[in-house]
Design a protein around this motif. Structure first.
Motif, PDB file in Angstrom:
ATOM      1  N   TYR A  20     -34.558 -66.635 -41.691  1.00 36.42           N
ATOM      2  CA  TYR A  20     -35.646 -65.822 -41.415  1.00 36.42           C
ATOM      3  C   TYR A  20     -35.093 -65.245 -39.477  1.00 36.42           C
ATOM      4  O   TYR A  20     -34.515 -66.443 -39.097  1.00 36.42           O
ATOM      5  N   TRP A  21     -35.518 -63.895 -39.655  1.00 40.50           N
ATOM      6  CA  TRP A  21     -35.573 -63.407 -38.197  1.00 40.50           C
ATOM      7  C   TRP A  21     -36.774 -62.361 -37.556  1.00 40.50           C
ATOM      8  O   TRP A  21     -37.464 -61.786 -38.740  1.00 40.50           O
ATOM      9  N   TRP A  22     -36.954 -62.923 -37.228  1.00 42.34           N
ATOM     10  CA  TRP A  22     -38.027 -63.023 -35.791  1.00 42.34           C
ATOM     11  C   TRP A  22     -38.340 -62.050 -34.834  1.00 42.34           C
ATOM     12  O   TRP A  22     -37.485 -61.798 -34.395  1.00 42.34           O
ATOM     13  N   CYS A  23     -38.770 -61.418 -35.331  1.00 44.82           N
ATOM     14  CA  CYS A  23     -38.528 -59.920 -34.214  1.00 44.82           C
ATOM     15  C   CYS A  23     -39.380 -60.094 -32.918  1.00 44.82           C
ATOM     16  O   CYS A  23     -40.297 -61.336 -32.882  1.00 44.82           O
ATOM     17  N   CYS A  25     -39.014 -57.704 -30.223  1.00 46.95           N
ATOM     18  CA  CYS A  25     -39.209 -56.573 -29.549  1.00 46.95           C
ATOM     19  C   CYS A  25     -41.090 -56.151 -29.696  1.00 46.95           C
ATOM     20  O   CYS A  25     -41.433 -55.780 -28.973  1.00 46.95           O
ATOM     21  N   GLY A  26     -41.345 -56.900 -31.247  1.00 48.32           N
ATOM     22  CA  GLY A  26     -42.310 -56.347 -30.710  1.00 48.32           C
ATOM     23  C   GLY A  26     -42.922 -55.263 -31.406  1.00 48.32           C
ATOM     24  O   GLY A  26     -43.992 -54.438 -31.767  1.00 48.32           O
ATOM     25  N   LEU A  27     -41.586 -54.427 -31.798  1.00 51.56           N
ATOM     26  CA  LEU A  27     -41.642 -52.741 -32.405  1.00 51.56           C
ATOM     27  C   LEU A  27     -41.811 -53.012 -34.345  1.00 51.56           C
ATOM     28  O   LEU A  27     -41.395 -52.118 -35.054  1.00 51.56           O
ATOM     29  N   SER A  28     -41.623 -54.349 -34.821  1.00 50.38           N
ATOM     30  CA  SER A  28     -41.353 -53.776 -36.013  1.00 50.38           C
ATOM     31  C   SER A  28     -42.073 -53.677 -37.140  1.00 50.38           C
ATOM     32  O   SER A  28     -43.878 -54.360 -36.119  1.00 50.38           O
ATOM     33  N   ARG A  29     -41.944 -52.803 -37.930  1.00 48.93           N
ATOM     34  CA  ARG A  29     -43.597 -52.537 -38.428  1.00 48.93           C
ATOM     35  C   ARG A  29     -43.635 -54.188 -39.951  1.00 48.93           C
ATOM     36  O   ARG A  29     -44.374 -54.325 -40.862  1.00 48.93           O
ATOM     37  N   ARG A  30     -42.859 -55.004 -39.591  1.00 51.86           N
ATOM     38  CA  ARG A  30     -42.563 -56.053 -40.903  1.00 51.86           C
ATOM     39  C   ARG A  30     -43.200 -57.083 -39.956  1.00 51.86           C
ATOM     40  O   ARG A  30     -42.952 -58.638 -40.735  1.00 51.86           O
ATOM     41  N   GLN A  31     -44.152 -57.772 -38.836  1.00 53.99           N
ATOM     42  CA  GLN A  31     -43.489 -58.233 -37.692  1.00 53.99           C
ATOM     43  C   GLN A  31     -44.955 -59.490 -39.070  1.00 53.99           C
ATOM     44  O   GLN A  31     -45.574 -59.540 -40.450  1.00 53.99           O
ATOM     45  N   ASP A  35     -37.121 -55.561 -38.635  1.00 53.63           N
ATOM     46  CA  ASP A  35     -37.392 -54.653 -39.135  1.00 53.63           C
ATOM     47  C   ASP A  35     -36.233 -54.234 -38.806  1.00 53.63           C
ATOM     48  O   ASP A  35     -35.620 -52.690 -39.416  1.00 53.63           O
ATOM     49  N   GLY A  36     -35.267 -53.922 -37.706  1.00 49.08           N
ATOM     50  CA  GLY A  36     -34.232 -53.570 -36.980  1.00 49.08           C
ATOM     51  C   GLY A  36     -34.820 -52.804 -36.231  1.00 49.08           C
ATOM     52  O   GLY A  36     -33.754 -51.427 -35.735  1.00 49.08           O
ATOM     53  N   SER A  37     -36.209 -51.931 -36.664  1.00 47.28           N
ATOM     54  CA  SER A  37     -37.392 -51.674 -34.919  1.00 47.28           C
ATOM     55  C   SER A  37     -36.060 -51.495 -33.185  1.00 47.28           C
ATOM     56  O   SER A  37     -36.291 -50.428 -32.911  1.00 47.28           O
ATOM     57  N   HIS A  38     -36.174 -52.883 -33.341  1.00 44.81           N
ATOM     58  CA  HIS A  38     -35.409 -53.190 -32.295  1.00 44.81           C
ATOM     59  C   HIS A  38     -33.762 -51.897 -31.454  1.00 44.81           C
ATOM     60  O   HIS A  38     -33.427 -52.310 -30.436  1.00 44.81           O
ATOM     61  N   GLU A  39     -33.032 -51.800 -32.829  1.00 39.93           N
ATOM     62  CA  GLU A  39     -32.356 -50.874 -32.487  1.00 39.93           C
ATOM     63  C   GLU A  39     -32.410 -49.998 -30.674  1.00 39.93           C
ATOM     64  O   GLU A  39     -33.294 -49.278 -31.216  1.00 39.93           O
ATOM     65  N   GLY A  40     -31.641 -49.993 -30.062  1.00 37.80           N
ATOM     66  CA  GLY A  40     -31.438 -48.552 -29.499  1.00 37.80           C
ATOM     67  C   GLY A  40     -31.743 -49.278 -28.151  1.00 37.80           C
ATOM     68  O   GLY A  40     -31.746 -48.993 -26.939  1.00 37.80           O
TER      69      GLY A  40
END
Ligand code: FES
Length: 77
Positions: A20-23, A25-31, A35-40
């Protein structure tokens, strides 16, 4: 970046054995999962493995000291 508090309530879930990959950054919409939202941003997800089916509480406040698991710190935020 500083992690964003996605929620002050952990996700309690029964996980099957696997990866599993735990978010972090807190930005994922799949908490609580990435979900890749950490990019950048200068923050990456945390990979973790579960060896057998177990019930866990996954941190959503992103302040735990036992990532990816809840350590109760959300109650003091
Ligand atoms: Fe938060 Fe990937 S979306 S670490």
């Amino acid at each position: 970046m500083r992690p964003k508090v996605a929620s002050k309530i952990p996700t309690v879930v029964e996980l099957q054995a696997g990866e599993y990959w735990w978010c972090r950054c807190g930005l994922s919409r799949r908490q609580p999962y990435c979900d890749g939202s950490h990019e950048g941003h200068d923050i990456c997800p945390l990979r973790f493995e579960v060896e057998q089916t177990k019930r866990v509480a996954l941190c959503n406040c992103k302040c735990t000291r036992e990532a990816p698991y809840c350590d109760g710190v959300h109650s003091s935020l």
